[in-house]
Design an enzyme around this catalytic site. Structure first.
Site, PDB file in Angstrom:
ATOM      1  N   TYR A 177      48.721  45.695  37.227  1.00 13.81           N
ATOM      2  CA  TYR A 177      47.339  45.225  37.253  1.00 13.81           C
ATOM      3  C   TYR A 177      47.040  44.361  38.544  1.00 13.81           C
ATOM      4  O   TYR A 177      45.985  44.586  39.079  1.00 13.81           O
ATOM      5  CB  TYR A 177      46.879  44.591  36.018  1.00 13.81           C
ATOM      6  CG  TYR A 177      45.553  44.176  35.729  1.00 13.81           C
ATOM      7  CD1 TYR A 177      44.563  45.200  35.467  1.00 13.81           C
ATOM      8  CD2 TYR A 177      45.137  42.964  36.076  1.00 13.81           C
ATOM      9  CE1 TYR A 177      43.293  44.875  35.570  1.00 13.81           C
ATOM     10  CE2 TYR A 177      43.733  42.337  36.010  1.00 13.81           C
ATOM     11  CZ  TYR A 177      42.778  43.245  35.573  1.00 13.81           C
ATOM     12  OH  TYR A 177      41.487  42.954  35.374  1.00 13.81           O
ATOM     13  N   SER A 200      39.198  41.287  40.341  1.00 12.18           N
ATOM     14  CA  SER A 200      39.717  40.435  39.158  1.00 12.18           C
ATOM     15  C   SER A 200      40.292  39.222  39.981  1.00 12.18           C
ATOM     16  O   SER A 200      40.676  39.249  41.058  1.00 12.18           O
ATOM     17  CB  SER A 200      40.949  41.005  38.392  1.00 12.18           C
ATOM     18  OG  SER A 200      41.622  40.177  37.718  1.00 12.18           O
TER      19      SER A 200
END
Length: 310
Positions: free
Chosen positions: A182, A169
């Site tokens: 995350y 990501s």
């Protein structure tokens, strides 16, 4: 008077138009066997469809049995199958790899795409660090990727070839782009990719990852639906339920517009098929000399911004 017949446009004897459906144009993954974890929806589903069109035998690995089965049945039964797999459980990964070898005799591509977002609400300050949630996010996002790499490598090393791709990501590229759990998990995936590529390169195995910006999948739209809304009892989010609910078209468009507003590159919309195309590039021979690379697909956001909502 009959319409004039337009001459066929060719390039080195190969038709230029309609490459996906033109039998005269070679498919990029013809004869390859690919596993896609988290393949029942979102980026995974788009990649399953694209890899199958490009000639691969595809195994959909997911915990969403009904979604995965429906997707497999909607495509060619001879080339796409579904296997239940929780990537955080090593026995499930072992079964996934062994069943693939039993069926096809080889594994060419593993796309570690399964992952969870964690709690995207306002309760994401390090002052409110939730150790239980952190463990759950790391178990799926990092342990799941490491286990996939481990067992894929075990069958790829003897053959001296293979390709491992993982979904990271932009939150693994720079800070300020996601909650702490995350962000930590995605940084870890980039690190695992680089380290594993160093080890497996000697065996002809390429290891890369993809770092997308926000893709308006069901998981992301549903996770952000109540962003900033306090929950009365501080209950944990159900990471799987946010994947099952199909958001309305208006919600998807709203999310896409938000992403467009942040990107440096204007005039384009990031969608699951764009990440699937990036995965196809890394899985195909077009990237045969690329390993240890993090392919960032973000419309330039990481080059122009340093904070999004944190």
């Amino acid at each position: 008077m009959p319409a004039p017949v337009m001459p066929e446009i060719t390039l080195q004897g190969i038709h230029v138009l309609g490459r996906d459906n033109n039998p005269s144009f070679p498919k990029k993954l013809e004869g390859k066997v690919a596993i896609i974890t988290g393949g029942a929806g979102g980026i995974g589903e788009a990649t399953v469809r694209l890899f199958a069109r490009q000639g691969a035998k595809v195994i959909i690995a997911d915990v969403e049995d009904s979604l995965g089965t429906v997707l497999a049945n909607s495509l060619s039964p001879s080339s796409v199958t579904f296997v239940h797999c929780d990537v955080s459980i090593e026995e499930d990964i072992e079964n996934l790899i062994s069943s693939t070898i039993s069926r096809y005799g080889r594994l060419d591509i593993l796309f570690n795409n399964a992952g969870v977002l964690g709690n995207q609400s306002k309760h994401k300050s390090i002052l409110n660090f939730d150790a239980e949630e952190f463990d759950q996010v790391m178990k799926v996002n990092v342990k799941g990727v490491a286990l996939g790499m481990k067992h894929a490598a075990r069958v790829m090393v003897p053959r001296g070839t293979g390709c491992i791709i993982s979904t990271a990501s932009v939150a693994g590229v720079m800070g300020g782009l996601g909650p702490h759990a995350y962000t930590a998990s995605k940084h870890a995936i980039v690190g695992l990719t680089k380290n594993t590529s160093c080890e497996l390169g000697r065996y002809g195995i390429r290891v890369n990852c993809i770092s997308p910006f926000g893709v308006a999948t069901s998981m992301l739209v549903n996770a952000w639906r109540n962003k900033g809304v306090e929950k009365e009892d501080e209950e944990k989010e159900d990471f799987m339920d946010i994947k099952r609910v199909v958001p309305c078209e208006e919600e998807v468009e709203k999310m896409e517009e938000f992403v467009r507003s942040l990107a440096n590159l204007k005039g384009q919309t990031l969608r699951p098929k764009d990440i699937a195309e990036a995965a196809l590039f890394l899985a195909s021979d077009e990237s045969k000399y690329i390993s240890g690379h993090n392919l960032v697909v973000d419309g330039g956001v990481t080059t122009s911004r340093n904070c999004v909502g944190l």
